[in-house]
Motif scaffolding. Sequence first.
Motif, PDB file in Angstrom:
ATOM      1  N   GLY A 165      42.000  32.349  42.963  1.00  0.00           N
ATOM      2  CA  GLY A 165      41.247  31.857  41.805  1.00  0.00           C
ATOM      3  C   GLY A 165      42.168  31.602  40.628  1.00  0.00           C
ATOM      4  O   GLY A 165      42.933  32.480  40.238  1.00  0.00           O
ATOM      5  N   SER A 166      42.094  30.416  40.064  1.00  0.00           N
ATOM      6  CA  SER A 166      42.987  30.048  38.955  1.00  0.00           C
ATOM      7  C   SER A 166      42.222  29.765  37.663  1.00  0.00           C
ATOM      8  O   SER A 166      42.746  29.126  36.766  1.00  0.00           O
ATOM      9  CB  SER A 166      43.800  28.806  39.345  1.00  0.00           C
ATOM     10  N   SER A 167      40.990  30.257  37.569  1.00  0.00           N
ATOM     11  CA  SER A 167      40.209  30.036  36.360  1.00  0.00           C
ATOM     12  C   SER A 167      40.839  30.772  35.177  1.00  0.00           C
ATOM     13  O   SER A 167      41.622  31.711  35.348  1.00  0.00           O
ATOM     14  CB  SER A 167      38.772  30.521  36.556  1.00  0.00           C
ATOM     15  N   ARG A 168      40.468  30.339  33.973  1.00  0.00           N
ATOM     16  CA  ARG A 168      41.026  30.961  32.771  1.00  0.00           C
ATOM     17  C   ARG A 168      40.681  32.447  32.707  1.00  0.00           C
ATOM     18  O   ARG A 168      41.516  33.269  32.324  1.00  0.00           O
ATOM     19  CB  ARG A 168      40.491  30.243  31.532  1.00  0.00           C
ATOM     20  N   THR A 169      39.455  32.801  33.097  1.00  0.00           N
ATOM     21  CA  THR A 169      39.053  34.217  33.027  1.00  0.00           C
ATOM     22  C   THR A 169      39.882  35.074  33.970  1.00  0.00           C
ATOM     23  O   THR A 169      40.269  36.189  33.616  1.00  0.00           O
ATOM     24  CB  THR A 169      37.564  34.367  33.370  1.00  0.00           C
ATOM     25  N   MET A 170      40.184  34.567  35.168  1.00  0.00           N
ATOM     26  CA  MET A 170      40.977  35.362  36.102  1.00  0.00           C
ATOM     27  C   MET A 170      42.444  35.410  35.696  1.00  0.00           C
ATOM     28  O   MET A 170      43.128  36.412  35.931  1.00  0.00           O
ATOM     29  CB  MET A 170      40.824  34.812  37.517  1.00  0.00           C
ATOM     30  N   LEU A 324      39.223  58.453  29.507  1.00  0.00           N
ATOM     31  CA  LEU A 324      39.385  57.462  30.565  1.00  0.00           C
ATOM     32  C   LEU A 324      39.432  56.029  30.049  1.00  0.00           C
ATOM     33  O   LEU A 324      40.131  55.187  30.590  1.00  0.00           O
ATOM     34  CB  LEU A 324      38.235  57.587  31.572  1.00  0.00           C
ATOM     35  N   PHE A 325      38.677  55.754  28.998  1.00  0.00           N
ATOM     36  CA  PHE A 325      38.519  54.388  28.517  1.00  0.00           C
ATOM     37  C   PHE A 325      39.664  54.018  27.580  1.00  0.00           C
ATOM     38  O   PHE A 325      39.474  53.710  26.406  1.00  0.00           O
ATOM     39  CB  PHE A 325      37.170  54.247  27.809  1.00  0.00           C
ATOM     40  N   VAL A 326      40.890  54.033  28.120  1.00  0.00           N
ATOM     41  CA  VAL A 326      42.078  53.741  27.326  1.00  0.00           C
ATOM     42  C   VAL A 326      42.377  52.240  27.368  1.00  0.00           C
ATOM     43  O   VAL A 326      42.471  51.575  26.339  1.00  0.00           O
ATOM     44  CB  VAL A 326      43.288  54.555  27.827  1.00  0.00           C
ATOM     45  N   VAL A 327      42.538  51.705  28.563  1.00  0.00           N
ATOM     46  CA  VAL A 327      42.751  50.264  28.733  1.00  0.00           C
ATOM     47  C   VAL A 327      41.615  49.727  29.600  1.00  0.00           C
ATOM     48  O   VAL A 327      41.627  49.884  30.814  1.00  0.00           O
ATOM     49  CB  VAL A 327      44.107  49.962  29.394  1.00  0.00           C
ATOM     50  N   PRO A 328      40.623  49.102  28.997  1.00  0.00           N
ATOM     51  CA  PRO A 328      39.521  48.549  29.800  1.00  0.00           C
ATOM     52  C   PRO A 328      39.893  47.190  30.380  1.00  0.00           C
ATOM     53  O   PRO A 328      40.549  46.372  29.725  1.00  0.00           O
ATOM     54  CB  PRO A 328      38.379  48.425  28.784  1.00  0.00           C
ATOM     55  N   ILE A 329      39.491  46.975  31.629  1.00  0.00           N
ATOM     56  CA  ILE A 329      39.621  45.666  32.272  1.00  0.00           C
ATOM     57  C   ILE A 329      38.253  45.311  32.836  1.00  0.00           C
ATOM     58  O   ILE A 329      37.683  46.081  33.616  1.00  0.00           O
ATOM     59  CB  ILE A 329      40.665  45.673  33.404  1.00  0.00           C
ATOM     60  N   HIS A 330      37.729  44.176  32.442  1.00  0.00           N
ATOM     61  CA  HIS A 330      36.418  43.750  32.938  1.00  0.00           C
ATOM     62  C   HIS A 330      36.598  42.671  33.992  1.00  0.00           C
ATOM     63  O   HIS A 330      37.252  41.651  33.750  1.00  0.00           O
ATOM     64  CB  HIS A 330      35.554  43.206  31.799  1.00  0.00           C
ATOM     65  N   MET A 331      36.051  42.914  35.172  1.00  0.00           N
ATOM     66  CA  MET A 331      36.103  41.922  36.240  1.00  0.00           C
ATOM     67  C   MET A 331      34.912  40.975  36.086  1.00  0.00           C
ATOM     68  O   MET A 331      33.753  41.402  36.175  1.00  0.00           O
ATOM     69  CB  MET A 331      36.059  42.612  37.606  1.00  0.00           C
ATOM     70  N   PRO A 332      35.159  39.710  35.826  1.00  0.00           N
ATOM     71  CA  PRO A 332      34.054  38.779  35.560  1.00  0.00           C
ATOM     72  C   PRO A 332      33.248  38.490  36.827  1.00  0.00           C
ATOM     73  O   PRO A 332      33.807  38.463  37.930  1.00  0.00           O
ATOM     74  CB  PRO A 332      34.765  37.517  35.068  1.00  0.00           C
ATOM     75  N   PRO A 333      31.954  38.256  36.694  1.00  0.00           N
ATOM     76  CA  PRO A 333      31.149  37.858  37.862  1.00  0.00           C
ATOM     77  C   PRO A 333      31.572  36.475  38.344  1.00  0.00           C
ATOM     78  O   PRO A 333      32.113  35.667  37.574  1.00  0.00           O
ATOM     79  CB  PRO A 333      29.719  37.862  37.328  1.00  0.00           C
ATOM     80  N   LEU A 334      31.307  36.200  39.597  1.00  0.00           N
ATOM     81  CA  LEU A 334      31.744  34.942  40.189  1.00  0.00           C
ATOM     82  C   LEU A 334      31.129  33.737  39.492  1.00  0.00           C
ATOM     83  O   LEU A 334      31.761  32.677  39.391  1.00  0.00           O
ATOM     84  CB  LEU A 334      31.393  34.937  41.687  1.00  0.00           C
ATOM     85  N   ARG A 335      29.915  33.866  38.975  1.00  0.00           N
ATOM     86  CA  ARG A 335      29.244  32.731  38.323  1.00  0.00           C
ATOM     87  C   ARG A 335      29.948  32.309  37.040  1.00  0.00           C
ATOM     88  O   ARG A 335      29.680  31.226  36.514  1.00  0.00           O
ATOM     89  CB  ARG A 335      27.788  33.093  38.030  1.00  0.00           C
ATOM     90  N   GLU A 336      30.856  33.145  36.510  1.00  0.00           N
ATOM     91  CA  GLU A 336      31.588  32.807  35.292  1.00  0.00           C
ATOM     92  C   GLU A 336      33.024  32.357  35.575  1.00  0.00           C
ATOM     93  O   GLU A 336      33.818  32.226  34.653  1.00  0.00           O
ATOM     94  CB  GLU A 336      31.612  34.020  34.349  1.00  0.00           C
ATOM     95  N   ARG A 337      33.318  32.111  36.870  1.00  0.00           N
ATOM     96  CA  ARG A 337      34.706  31.816  37.232  1.00  0.00           C
ATOM     97  C   ARG A 337      34.915  30.357  37.628  1.00  0.00           C
ATOM     98  O   ARG A 337      35.856  30.042  38.361  1.00  0.00           O
ATOM     99  CB  ARG A 337      35.152  32.754  38.348  1.00  0.00           C
ATOM    100  N   ASP A 339      35.515  26.975  39.111  1.00  0.00           N
ATOM    101  CA  ASP A 339      35.755  26.509  40.480  1.00  0.00           C
ATOM    102  C   ASP A 339      36.439  27.544  41.368  1.00  0.00           C
ATOM    103  O   ASP A 339      36.843  27.224  42.494  1.00  0.00           O
ATOM    104  CB  ASP A 339      36.600  25.231  40.463  1.00  0.00           C
ATOM    105  N   ASP A 340      36.578  28.776  40.903  1.00  0.00           N
ATOM    106  CA  ASP A 340      37.152  29.818  41.758  1.00  0.00           C
ATOM    107  C   ASP A 340      36.350  29.984  43.036  1.00  0.00           C
ATOM    108  O   ASP A 340      36.894  30.363  44.080  1.00  0.00           O
ATOM    109  CB  ASP A 340      37.204  31.160  41.019  1.00  0.00           C
ATOM    110  N   VAL A 341      35.037  29.731  42.955  1.00  0.00           N
ATOM    111  CA  VAL A 341      34.203  29.905  44.139  1.00  0.00           C
ATOM    112  C   VAL A 341      34.690  29.018  45.278  1.00  0.00           C
ATOM    113  O   VAL A 341      34.673  29.429  46.450  1.00  0.00           O
ATOM    114  CB  VAL A 341      32.711  29.623  43.806  1.00  0.00           C
ATOM    115  N   ILE A 342      35.158  27.821  44.977  1.00  0.00           N
ATOM    116  CA  ILE A 342      35.645  26.916  46.018  1.00  0.00           C
ATOM    117  C   ILE A 342      36.982  27.405  46.570  1.00  0.00           C
ATOM    118  O   ILE A 342      37.208  27.399  47.782  1.00  0.00           O
ATOM    119  CB  ILE A 342      35.771  25.476  45.486  1.00  0.00           C
ATOM    120  N   GLU A 343      37.871  27.851  45.687  1.00  0.00           N
ATOM    121  CA  GLU A 343      39.162  28.374  46.141  1.00  0.00           C
ATOM    122  C   GLU A 343      38.972  29.572  47.061  1.00  0.00           C
ATOM    123  O   GLU A 343      39.631  29.693  48.097  1.00  0.00           O
ATOM    124  CB  GLU A 343      40.029  28.756  44.941  1.00  0.00           C
TER     125      GLU A 343
END
Length: 482
Positions: A165-170, A324-337, A339-343
């Motif tokens: 996936g090469s979307s901006r969010t990823m 625990l919540f020192v560096v949060p990373i949020h994994m975006p849902p696929l619907r926000e990615r 054309d990543d779905v095609i890749e």
Amino acid sequence: MAETLPEGAGAGRAVRTSSILLIEDSVSLQMIYRSVLTTAGHSVVVASSAAEGLEKFREASPQIVLLDLMLPDRDGLDLMRDLLAERPQISVIVITAHGSINKAVEAMRAGAHEFLVKPFDEQRFLGAIENAVPPETPRETTPARRPSAPPPRLPDPLEENGFVGSSRTMRAVQDKIRSVAQSMATVFITGESGTGKELCALAVHRNSNRANGPFIALNCGAIPQDLLESEVFGHIKGSFTGAISDKLGAAAAADGGTLFLDEVCEMLPALQTKLLRFLQTSTVQPVGATRPRKVNVRIVCATNRDPAEAVRLGQFREDLYYRLFVVPIHMPPLRERQDDVIEIAEAALHRFATEENRRFTALSETVKNRLRALTWPGNVRQLLNVMRNVVVLHDGELVETHMLPPDLDGGRGTDAARKVQDPAPSAGGLDPLLKLPLAQIERRVIEAVLERHGGSVPRAARSLEVSPSTLYRKLEQWNAQD
């Protein structure tokens, strides 16, 4: 067992292997378990009954026994007692369904090393095997003072050290992983189910200076709470009934590497307190031990809930949250990615086609448009299931629209499932329930929700907004009554 995408056992790192006796009467499950184990480098002997299992146990002298408790000719628990009577040092991992959790707990008390509740994923499976390998087992290399990690599983069809996936969010997620990987800061990953939180944790580990150390993953929502402390911190022989040998907990097993705590918000308050102390002191004290042990572990945790909301509701300690919540990373849902779905779909198609000996090479433009239009409530995991379905049931060079599962037609079924996951019953549908006692109504509702979620207690618990431990206790009580 939940279907995953095997990545090849422990590429580029030493893996502990073992000889395993698998006692399972289902031929299809035999094939699945054996394939996963042999791919990871283990040698496997298979038996289909208790009698055959006892015979091969004496012939093969395995290091580990994988034992299904439901056998056609004998109760698996009785067989396990005979195996332990002959070789008390053997590690027995029992396999059971959700409806037999009380038997699994009984097996633990009788001396089982571990139990797995169906359905379980490949990481949980191989992790249980790795933890059961005796310390004296020869290794390809010798990290000496700690066990090697189980070969990490990548839940999505990914390149070995990155995301598809090469979307901006990823790209933003990947940049954040690279920035935080070299530090010792605790990483807290959030995101919906199926977005790749475990993959993110593994990427943090692989890009850190601990990449050659163990990566130990523990799903806090998939283990009954009365066994979770032992799973995290270990126990000493004789510390409780059934503790016939010392057991190294996940925290000590991850010494020099990374400990990944998935569904961390499902921990009971008492264990949250012990986890907080572990984070403050970097020491672990197994159940029954009199002295703590110092370990060097990097913590990565994840949840598909809102951790701040869990704190507000009193379900998660505030001081632990800030630890625990020192560096949060949020994994975006696929619907926000975008054309990543095609890749991802194309990467999965090529891999599955190779595995299944199919001719597929590409998606038609109509199929691409259809996939882009879906909301994907199950995220990447759902997309993988769709592509696996297509490859298994069809063949050809191009994936066409008619090959897609029928419930994806136009995305309408998926959208409806997202908007109405638990529709209210009609008045007529309530009539039969209104004639039952409240306890029976509760049981029917819980069993129906479990069935809807494929038997997953953590997912059913989230749908019902209760703790998984509550459902485990109720299941044990109902099975004791039946």
